[in-house]
Design an enzyme around this catalytic site. Sequence first.
Site, PDB file in Angstrom:
ATOM      1  N   ASN A   7       3.749 -40.673  42.311  1.00  0.00           N
ATOM      2  CA  ASN A   7       4.924 -40.205  43.037  1.00  0.00           C
ATOM      3  C   ASN A   7       5.018 -38.698  42.784  1.00  0.00           C
ATOM      4  O   ASN A   7       5.410 -38.267  41.695  1.00  0.00           O
ATOM      5  CB  ASN A   7       6.174 -40.947  42.507  1.00  0.00           C
ATOM      6  CG  ASN A   7       7.411 -40.647  43.299  1.00  0.00           C
ATOM      7  OD1 ASN A   7       7.411 -39.850  44.234  1.00  0.00           O
ATOM      8  ND2 ASN A   7       8.506 -41.300  42.934  1.00  0.00           N
ATOM      9  N   ARG A  87       2.733 -42.481  46.979  1.00  0.00           N
ATOM     10  CA  ARG A  87       3.984 -42.449  47.741  1.00  0.00           C
ATOM     11  C   ARG A  87       3.937 -41.286  48.718  1.00  0.00           C
ATOM     12  O   ARG A  87       3.629 -40.157  48.343  1.00  0.00           O
ATOM     13  CB  ARG A  87       5.165 -42.269  46.809  1.00  0.00           C
ATOM     14  CG  ARG A  87       6.480 -42.243  47.581  1.00  0.00           C
ATOM     15  CD  ARG A  87       7.613 -41.832  46.720  1.00  0.00           C
ATOM     16  NE  ARG A  87       8.885 -42.100  47.399  1.00  0.00           N
ATOM     17  CZ  ARG A  87      10.032 -42.203  46.793  1.00  0.00           C
ATOM     18  NH1 ARG A  87      10.086 -42.077  45.483  1.00  0.00           N
ATOM     19  NH2 ARG A  87      11.140 -42.427  47.468  1.00  0.00           N
ATOM     20  N   HIS A 176      14.125 -43.303  52.285  1.00  0.00           N
ATOM     21  CA  HIS A 176      14.432 -44.190  51.144  1.00  0.00           C
ATOM     22  C   HIS A 176      13.975 -45.622  51.421  1.00  0.00           C
ATOM     23  O   HIS A 176      14.497 -46.569  50.839  1.00  0.00           O
ATOM     24  CB  HIS A 176      15.946 -44.217  50.832  1.00  0.00           C
ATOM     25  CG  HIS A 176      16.503 -42.916  50.338  1.00  0.00           C
ATOM     26  ND1 HIS A 176      17.709 -42.416  50.775  1.00  0.00           N
ATOM     27  CD2 HIS A 176      16.016 -42.000  49.459  1.00  0.00           C
ATOM     28  CE1 HIS A 176      17.940 -41.260  50.168  1.00  0.00           C
ATOM     29  NE2 HIS A 176      16.937 -40.978  49.382  1.00  0.00           N
ATOM     30  N   HIS A 204      21.732 -46.851  49.172  1.00  0.00           N
ATOM     31  CA  HIS A 204      20.971 -46.081  48.188  1.00  0.00           C
ATOM     32  C   HIS A 204      21.727 -44.782  47.974  1.00  0.00           C
ATOM     33  O   HIS A 204      21.661 -43.872  48.799  1.00  0.00           O
ATOM     34  CB  HIS A 204      19.553 -45.836  48.710  1.00  0.00           C
ATOM     35  CG  HIS A 204      18.707 -44.994  47.803  1.00  0.00           C
ATOM     36  ND1 HIS A 204      17.704 -45.515  47.008  1.00  0.00           N
ATOM     37  CD2 HIS A 204      18.717 -43.664  47.553  1.00  0.00           C
ATOM     38  CE1 HIS A 204      17.134 -44.549  46.322  1.00  0.00           C
ATOM     39  NE2 HIS A 204      17.721 -43.405  46.635  1.00  0.00           N
ATOM     40  N   LEU A 205      22.500 -44.732  46.892  1.00  0.00           N
ATOM     41  CA  LEU A 205      23.355 -43.566  46.636  1.00  0.00           C
ATOM     42  C   LEU A 205      22.798 -42.840  45.417  1.00  0.00           C
ATOM     43  O   LEU A 205      23.077 -43.217  44.273  1.00  0.00           O
ATOM     44  CB  LEU A 205      24.806 -44.009  46.389  1.00  0.00           C
ATOM     45  CG  LEU A 205      25.431 -44.898  47.469  1.00  0.00           C
ATOM     46  CD1 LEU A 205      26.865 -45.269  47.077  1.00  0.00           C
ATOM     47  CD2 LEU A 205      25.409 -44.227  48.825  1.00  0.00           C
ATOM     48  N   GLY A 208      20.989 -37.096  44.330  1.00  0.00           N
ATOM     49  CA  GLY A 208      20.542 -36.078  45.280  1.00  0.00           C
ATOM     50  C   GLY A 208      20.789 -36.575  46.689  1.00  0.00           C
ATOM     51  O   GLY A 208      21.828 -36.385  47.272  1.00  0.00           O
ATOM     52  N   ARG A 238      23.447 -31.737  50.674  1.00  0.00           N
ATOM     53  CA  ARG A 238      23.209 -31.801  52.125  1.00  0.00           C
ATOM     54  C   ARG A 238      24.490 -32.168  52.855  1.00  0.00           C
ATOM     55  O   ARG A 238      25.249 -33.018  52.414  1.00  0.00           O
ATOM     56  CB  ARG A 238      22.153 -32.858  52.471  1.00  0.00           C
ATOM     57  CG  ARG A 238      20.773 -32.529  51.986  1.00  0.00           C
ATOM     58  CD  ARG A 238      19.775 -33.548  52.539  1.00  0.00           C
ATOM     59  NE  ARG A 238      18.549 -33.498  51.762  1.00  0.00           N
ATOM     60  CZ  ARG A 238      17.982 -34.552  51.169  1.00  0.00           C
ATOM     61  NH1 ARG A 238      18.515 -35.746  51.303  1.00  0.00           N
ATOM     62  NH2 ARG A 238      16.885 -34.408  50.466  1.00  0.00           N
ATOM     63  N   ASP A 280      27.405 -32.861  41.870  1.00  0.00           N
ATOM     64  CA  ASP A 280      27.515 -34.248  41.418  1.00  0.00           C
ATOM     65  C   ASP A 280      28.930 -34.771  41.681  1.00  0.00           C
ATOM     66  O   ASP A 280      29.901 -34.236  41.136  1.00  0.00           O
ATOM     67  CB  ASP A 280      27.182 -34.335  39.925  1.00  0.00           C
ATOM     68  CG  ASP A 280      26.898 -35.757  39.462  1.00  0.00           C
ATOM     69  OD1 ASP A 280      27.588 -36.688  39.934  1.00  0.00           O
ATOM     70  OD2 ASP A 280      26.000 -35.938  38.638  1.00  0.00           O
ATOM     71  N   GLU A 383      11.322 -47.980  42.528  1.00  0.00           N
ATOM     72  CA  GLU A 383      10.454 -47.578  43.636  1.00  0.00           C
ATOM     73  C   GLU A 383       8.981 -47.726  43.279  1.00  0.00           C
ATOM     74  O   GLU A 383       8.166 -48.109  44.122  1.00  0.00           O
ATOM     75  CB  GLU A 383      10.790 -46.151  44.080  1.00  0.00           C
ATOM     76  CG  GLU A 383      12.106 -46.111  44.855  1.00  0.00           C
ATOM     77  CD  GLU A 383      12.737 -44.736  44.951  1.00  0.00           C
ATOM     78  OE1 GLU A 383      13.199 -44.363  46.043  1.00  0.00           O
ATOM     79  OE2 GLU A 383      12.797 -44.025  43.925  1.00  0.00           O
TER      80      GLU A 383
END
Lengths: 397, 360
Positions: A7, A87, A176, A204-205, A208, A238, A280, A383
């Site tokens: 990854n 990945r 994700h 999926h929280l 980032g 974002r 955060d 993952e």
Amino acid sequence: MRVLVFNCGSSSLKYRLIRMPEEQELAAGEAQRVGPPTAEPSRIVFRAGGREGKRQVPMASHADALAEVMKLLGEEDGCVPEAVAHRLVHGGTRIRDNTRVDATVLEDLERVRPLAPIHNPPAVDTLQACRRQFPDLPQVVVSDTAFHATIPPEAAAYALPRHLREDQGFRKYGFHGISHQYVTTQAAAMLGVPLERFRAVSCHLGSGGASLCAVVNGRSVDNTMGYSPLQGLVMSTRTGDLDPGLTLRLLTEQGGDAEAIEGYLNRKSGVLGLSGCSADVRDSLKTPGAEGDAERAHLTTQVYLWRLRKYLGAYLTLAGGAHAVIFTDTIGELVGEVRQAVCTGMEAFGIRVDAALNAGAKPPCDIATADSRVRVLVILTNEELSIARSAFRVLAG
Amino acid sequence: MHICVLNPGRNILYASGFDAGPVHRISASQSRAGLSDVEACRRLGTRLESACPGVPRMIVMRCPYGGETFRDLAPWGETARAALRAASGQAPLPVSDTMHLAEACETAWPGVPVWLAFETSFFVDLPVRETLYGLDMEFMREHGIRRFGFHGLYHEAACRSWRHRARPADPARARVLSVCLEPKPELAAVAGLRAIMVTGGMTPAEGLPGECSSGDIDPSIVLKLTGERERGTELIDAQLGRESGLSALAGRKVSLGEVLIGTGEDLALARAVFRHRLLLACGAGVAALGGVDGLVLSGRYATAGNALGSWLLGQLAGAVPAARVLEPVVYEEPLDVILARKGLLAIGRTGNTSTVPCCA
């Protein structure tokens, strides 16, 4: 089969060696500070055979990092990989399925490099180096977009002219996918529902990026991210969804500098932009202090949670009779206040969260009340294991 | 006594004359191309005279944007002029058009009070969490960046109509999804008569796909269109606002009505995309409201939305069982009637047509 999962980050190479189908971890680690020299030397942090360690070694490229990781693994009994899984964040339309790497796939990989300019190039470089250094080792590419290949046309299409949709590839890809697929599979098993009948909304929280995925009959039918990871939820830095007119206005104000605006929307917005001080959301959730700070922090969490709630409602509607809502990754797994806030007032959808179960959640667990029609699950994402499973499925035929 | 209702389009001025009631007497339209607004108004006035002789008692004008100041019908005058000037930074073109047209009405119909009906009024009180984007909060405040909706006149009238027909036990807490089927369609989630959520944005570019407008789109695509293709923002704005949408999906110019009821294969993708996005918006709206008590459809394509409403509720019922017992309500009154009604209400409230400041 010993499957080595890679990854890649822009200056790192994480790895896990997993015995399949037993799903037993044999070794893991991360090559850090890969690339040009930095203030600290590059090194590999690793664990294998019950021991942990660090090895300082120059790694000017991901090819160097790969070689050093393989050397390290070779020093451990029973840790020589028999297959490698890479990945890939963005496979575009060329790499729609998880696939064994051959010459054709290598060509496709070159074409999808620009789709995720930070993540794709190191992954492709590592894969190519692996082919050169270990030509007999089977390799599989597993992409975050593959799980979303089942998103139907009405969800994937933007309302744009055909030449933009088809020639330029402006469509929804979703991201994700590796995580969403993993937790969906785990959730179906937890509830004893066959995957091919399972309906859910996977949340999926991360600390980032973040995305929701609507799952029908075990397959992705929509994802809040779109053509890029910028679309959708309010994330750590974002913006998520944004009025196209507003994007154009920002561009005009910056003299048409698209790169500057892209940087602003991707790295200086979201929770960071709203709060003015931290990316955060946990920091905003617990900000005490002066009125001004507390008010801004409160609004930050309100905007973050509101966008999440609306998408949850949207995807529960799409899933139509969901078995579960699944929370995963850093915020989803660790921050009970977010789960509670998003699920409160969702009784119309059949969701009731048990406050005590939620507060004491130890994943994997179900935090819904006994009479909640929709289960609310908290599941740790994995993952690398998901990638190993996908690779094993491809190689085992 | 008659009321003149004005509805400005980009290139055409639409007008209707009403008697008290309101009873519709005549509609007319006048191209604005090559004409001053004063001349366009005068020519319209001449046409309206045939069915509504004499000077109108008031003019009610539809205005796309009023910012946070205008919460209701407002008389044109110095107060309104100053408030619009203050709001012009957020929407320079529509605000400027409103001011020019209001001044033209003053000239074309001297002494006749002009009342401004803003599409955005219904959304002034959207909750703050709904109005904000994931951007720097100070930046948003400084530049007046916030979400509005742009079919507030239809939404308000439709929700009132729904209340009248459904007779909810507690109207102040009734939760309604209001779908306005206009060329740029819009969904609002309304609690009582307060909008809680809307698909429109800071500009009408955001939201559901329209006949020629893209609606929601990944911001990266907008940036790629300008960056890689070196197109200016005005060209991109035109591409997304006038060359996209359901027509782009169908491969030819289509109306929303045609997409909703047409059966041609070429409309299949456009219909599927529209339904999908609208269904998501309904789900989001139910989450915003914490439930749903009704669905009302309005706009020029409202009657084409009959089947759409039943489909939406059927799909919604899979996730929200309470939706199973709901029937969609279609509100068929056109916009000029809504505007005329508002004008008559203003007369009824004030007893005259020229006073009562309605600015916040």
